[in-house]
Scaffold this active site. Structure first.
Site, PDB file in Angstrom:
ATOM      1  N   ASP A 300      41.935  46.710  40.067  1.00  0.00           N
ATOM      2  CA  ASP A 300      42.216  47.597  38.949  1.00  0.00           C
ATOM      3  C   ASP A 300      41.251  47.226  37.827  1.00  0.00           C
ATOM      4  O   ASP A 300      41.009  46.045  37.590  1.00  0.00           O
ATOM      5  CB  ASP A 300      43.669  47.420  38.492  1.00  0.00           C
ATOM      6  CG  ASP A 300      43.978  48.271  37.286  1.00  0.00           C
ATOM      7  OD1 ASP A 300      43.717  49.478  37.332  1.00  0.00           O
ATOM      8  OD2 ASP A 300      44.473  47.718  36.288  1.00  0.00           O
ATOM      9  N   THR A 302      41.289  47.782  34.337  1.00  0.00           N
ATOM     10  CA  THR A 302      41.849  47.221  33.114  1.00  0.00           C
ATOM     11  C   THR A 302      42.587  45.920  33.419  1.00  0.00           C
ATOM     12  O   THR A 302      43.468  45.886  34.277  1.00  0.00           O
ATOM     13  CB  THR A 302      42.817  48.218  32.453  1.00  0.00           C
ATOM     14  OG1 THR A 302      42.132  49.452  32.255  1.00  0.00           O
ATOM     15  CG2 THR A 302      43.314  47.684  31.127  1.00  0.00           C
ATOM     16  N   ASP A 561      47.433  44.061  36.862  1.00  0.00           N
ATOM     17  CA  ASP A 561      48.299  43.403  35.889  1.00  0.00           C
ATOM     18  C   ASP A 561      49.316  44.341  35.259  1.00  0.00           C
ATOM     19  O   ASP A 561      50.176  43.899  34.505  1.00  0.00           O
ATOM     20  CB  ASP A 561      47.466  42.749  34.778  1.00  0.00           C
ATOM     21  CG  ASP A 561      46.715  43.784  33.937  1.00  0.00           C
ATOM     22  OD1 ASP A 561      46.633  44.950  34.357  1.00  0.00           O
ATOM     23  OD2 ASP A 561      46.212  43.413  32.857  1.00  0.00           O
TER      24      ASP A 561
END
Length: 805
Positions: A300, A302, A561
């Protein structure tokens, strides 16, 4: 927002009273086995029982030299216990750093407490990304959406209202709220399920499963060989039962690969300790092995390639909108969301909300950001009495195709910037007036048709993302190791591709918008396999893409996250979460990078490869010994001759050619990519090696029996056979130790020098009952061993060519 129920929460006195009654969420720790379990697992094993009985038998018939194998087992078991206890302490200390600390409201104040300190009746607050750690009834809800997929399998978030039940194991994807704990500790059924699912385990890995299979085969081979050996030695040595028992024990003991399980446990345990030093929490031990087998890493953007924080680079007004009004709207939007995400937090920092009083916009309805919607919104009552409704989100979601603002947003995306659209829409909480239809429901705004309402663009908010300084090097490492990297993000595809390109990721120049992926699964799988960067990926699509890669035969690791990563993390072979990630993300991940360092991933991969590659090496050594021991026993039974060795001989050989070298080889660096079919690979090498070793040793033994006669002949025959077996076993060790490094060469030479010392020193000769007589038979033993070595080289080359790489 609904009216708050028991807004102050429990008082300190009420909390103390509940603790005294035992109404506490006292869930057991889930990070490791207990010390008693570790001791039992290392001591009470099938092979320890066999060795223990044989050890007691030898202590009865003597001498003590032949009981050395028992002391070796005791030492090995002690080492295994110490290492696992050390790993347990490391895991538990790291778990404290990464543990969930929910917020509860007590005496009217919000405070963080450890999960196990929640009491019955506590008012537990919920924010986006929070995991529900106990069961309860919802008291407050502000656009609260809860994902219960970990419990029900249903991926769609559930909109919650006051009075609804929330279950432990679910997590918040949008909005906020608070619930009263009604079931804590063992009383919460869902909590027990989550505890069992997340418990630390030493099982369910290909490596451990393979070793268990090997041990099962070995047991089957041992039983007939041992029975035949016992009967034959009693018949052959009928005049000396004690000698028959000693030689029978000598034939059985080396069949047991006693150090293989030990070294596997030690290698895993030391891996946990090594990774712990880098603040990497391994929540499930086989994850070390699993990441070493990974062929695709899904990232991912970000929080993984970029740091969590962002900065507002600029705000570009559209269609002549007054910059002062834009600033007012951004301040109001920041004040409307009590728990802003990273993008909105950057806006809050640039445009701090006004304090309560004159000039402040009053929020009349709010729609929290959702990764599925890609936008948030709020309706306001302005100081002058006007009402307005504003949206903030992805330009390509809020605007129709062809809108002029999209071209400008796309240009900024290509520069790697993150772009949000600020737009005004007609309508409000009193009723829809815009063509798309805006409705206010349960304190939030949503489109009547389920999609975004029509919006008039007011400004582009340009955010600058902070690249992780270690991201480029980590991506380079995976490329060198032939592990494919795919970036899967909810952000604009062009923007994600620009960020990935800055980090040097091959294929980043051709990003794909996930909304354009085919609905046909085979075609979508082809697109996923061929692409590198994907944008505008919904949480459900992330999960589907992981499944597509797994269906194609890949072992997939997923890093993330945020709550939008949870479904994919749960389904991936290995889930890796940043330490600053949401509690829901950490709950489903097998590995948590506590210091948020993406650069730790190569260390985890390297540790897994070290464990798997080295255990395969040492397993070949141990299994070769088992094979030649079983075959020697069968040959002795068929020829009706005394077993050529005493226990002390095989203890010496096992220590120098397997035990000591295997310990060092199991802990050495190893960057070879993990290969599948562990059992098949090991047996393909061990069977021919054991066959060649047993044939060479027994051939030398028969030649020596033909050459020697008279008193002491059996000792001379045993010594010749021992010399051949040692040289052949050393050749196997030399092959296993490749590729050569200075310390591996030194290791092999040191073991050879130790054996020469035993042959040269009279006290050691007497202790180990070794005496090479004459020159003809000893040199014949060397020649036989050399021929066996050449056969070993041919056999290993053929096996290596036949097995897949």
């Amino acid at each position: 927002m609904s009216a708050r129920v028991r807004a102050q929460g429990l008082t300190g006195a009420e909390v103390a009273e509940r603790i005294a009654r035992g109404e506490v969420n006292d869930v057991p720790p889930r990070t490791s086995r207990s010390a008693a379990d570790i001791v039992r697992a290392n001591v009470f094993t099938r092979f320890n029982a066999i060795i223990g009985v044989l050890f007691l038998v030898i202590l009865v018939v003597g001498p003590v030299q032949d009981s050395l194998f028992g002391f070796v087992i005791i030492a090995n078991t002690g080492i295994g216990i110490v290492q696992e206890l050390r790993a347990k302490r490391t895991l538990e200390s790291l778990a404290v750093l990464g543990e969930t600390r929910p917020r509860v409201r007590r005496d009217g104040r919000s405070t963080e407490v450890p999960t196990e300190r929640i009491v019955l009746g506590d008012l537990v607050e919920l924010r986006p990304g929070d995991k529900c750690v106990v069961d309860g009834d919802l008291a407050e809800a502000d656009g609260l959406e809860v994902d219960e997929s970990l419990l029900t399998g249903e991926a769609d978030p559930v909109l919650k209202h006051p009075g609804d039940q929330v279950m432990s194991g679910s997590f918040v994807v949008a909005g906020s709220g608070a619930f009263t704990a009604t079931q804590v500790g063992g009383a919460a059924y869902a909590a027990r399920l989550a505890e069992e699912a997340g418990r630390f385990t030493l099982v369910h890995s290909e490596l451990r499963g393979g070793i268990s299979t090997l041990l099962k085969y070995i047991t089957w081979m041992m039983v007939p060989a041992a029975i035949g050996l016992i009967l034959s030695q009693l018949v052959v040595e009928h005049s000396d039962p004690a000698e028959a028992v000693r030689r029978m024990v000598a034939g059985i003991v080396p069949m047991v690969p006693e150090g293989l399980v030990l070294l596997t446990s030690v290698a895993f345990a030391i891996g946990v300790v090594r990774l712990g030093r880098e603040h990497c929490l391994v929540q499930e031990l086989p994850a070390i092995e699993g990441l070493a087998r990974v062929s695709v890493v899904c990232l991912d953007k970000t929080g993984t390639l970029t740091e969590g924080g962002m900065d507002v680079a600029e705000v570009r007004p559209l269609d002549g909108t007054d910059p002062a009004r834009i600033a007012q709207v951004l301040r109001a939007l920041g004040g409307a969301e009590p728990h802003p995400n990273a993008s909105l937090q950057a806006i809050v920092e640039a445009y701090p909300p006004l304090p309560d009083g004159a000039g402040r916009w009053r929020t009349t309805a709010a729609l929290p950001f959702s990764s599925a919607r890609k936008y948030s919104g709020a309706a306001f009552a302005e100081p002058g009495g006007e009402r307005s409704t504003w949206l903030l989100g992805a330009p390509d979601v809020l605007l129709p195709d062809g809108d002029r603002a999209l071209a400008e947003a796309a240009r900024l995306d290509r520069e790697g910037l993150r772009v949000l659209l600020l737009a005004q829409t007609s309508g409000g909480p009193d009723g829809p007036t815009a063509p798309g239809g805006l409705e206010a429901a349960d304190g939030g705004l949503e489109a009547a048709d389920g999609g975004p309402p029509e919006a008039r663009p007011a400004a582009l908010v340009v955010l600058e993302q902070r690249l992780r300084p270690d991201a480029a090097a980590t991506l380079g490492y995976f490329a060198e190791q032939h592990v494919a990297t795919k970036v899967i993000s909810g952000d604009n595809a062009v923007s994600v591709g620009a960020v990935a390109a800055k980090l040097g990721l091959p294929g980043a120049g051709l990003p794909l918008d996930a909304r354009a992926l085919s609905a046909d699964r085979p075609e979508r799988a082809r697109q996923v396999a061929g692409g590198t960067v994907f944008g505008r990926v919904s949480p459900q699509q992330k999960q589907e893409m992981v499944g597509d890669l797994q269906a194609a035969g890949h072992t997939v690791a997923m890093t993330g996250d945020g709550v939008n990563d949870v479904l994919a993390l749960k389904d991936a072979d290995i889930g890796v979460c940043m330490g600053s990630g949401s509690e829901a993300t950490k709950a489903v991940a097998q590995i948590v990078l506590l210091d948020d360092s993406f650069a730790t991933l190569p260390s985890v991969v390297a540790e897994g490869r070290r464990v798997i590659g080295n255990i395969e090496r040492v397993a070949t050594l141990f299994l070769t010994k088992t094979v030649y021991s079983v075959l020697l026993a069968l040959l002795v039974v068929c020829w009706q001759v005394p077993y050529p060795f005493l226990p002390r001989h095989l203890t010496l050989l096992s220590s120098l050619t397997i035990g000591i070298p295997a310990f060092f080889l199991a802990l050495a660096p190893n960057r070879e990519r993990a290969r599948p079919h562990f059992v098949r690979r090991v047996l393909h090498y061990a069977l021919p090696s054991g066959l060649i070793a047993s044939a060479a040793t027994f051939g030398t033994y028969l030649l020596a029996r033909h050459h020697y006669s008279g008193p002491g002949s059996l000792t001379a025959e045993t010594s010749a056979a021992t010399l051949t077996l040692f040289l052949v076993a050393m050749w196997v060790l030399a092959i296993v130790a490749r590729p050569w490094t200075w310390w591996r060469v030194a290791l092999v030479l040191t073991m050879g020098a130790a054996f020469l010392a035993v042959l040269a020193a009279p006290p050691l000769q007497r202790f180990f009952a070794l005496n090479l007589v004459g020159t003809a038979v000893p040199w014949t033993a060397v020649a036989v061993a050399a021929l066996a070595g050449l056969l070993l080289e041919v056999a290993w080359r053929r096996v290596a060519a036949a097995l897949p790489g």
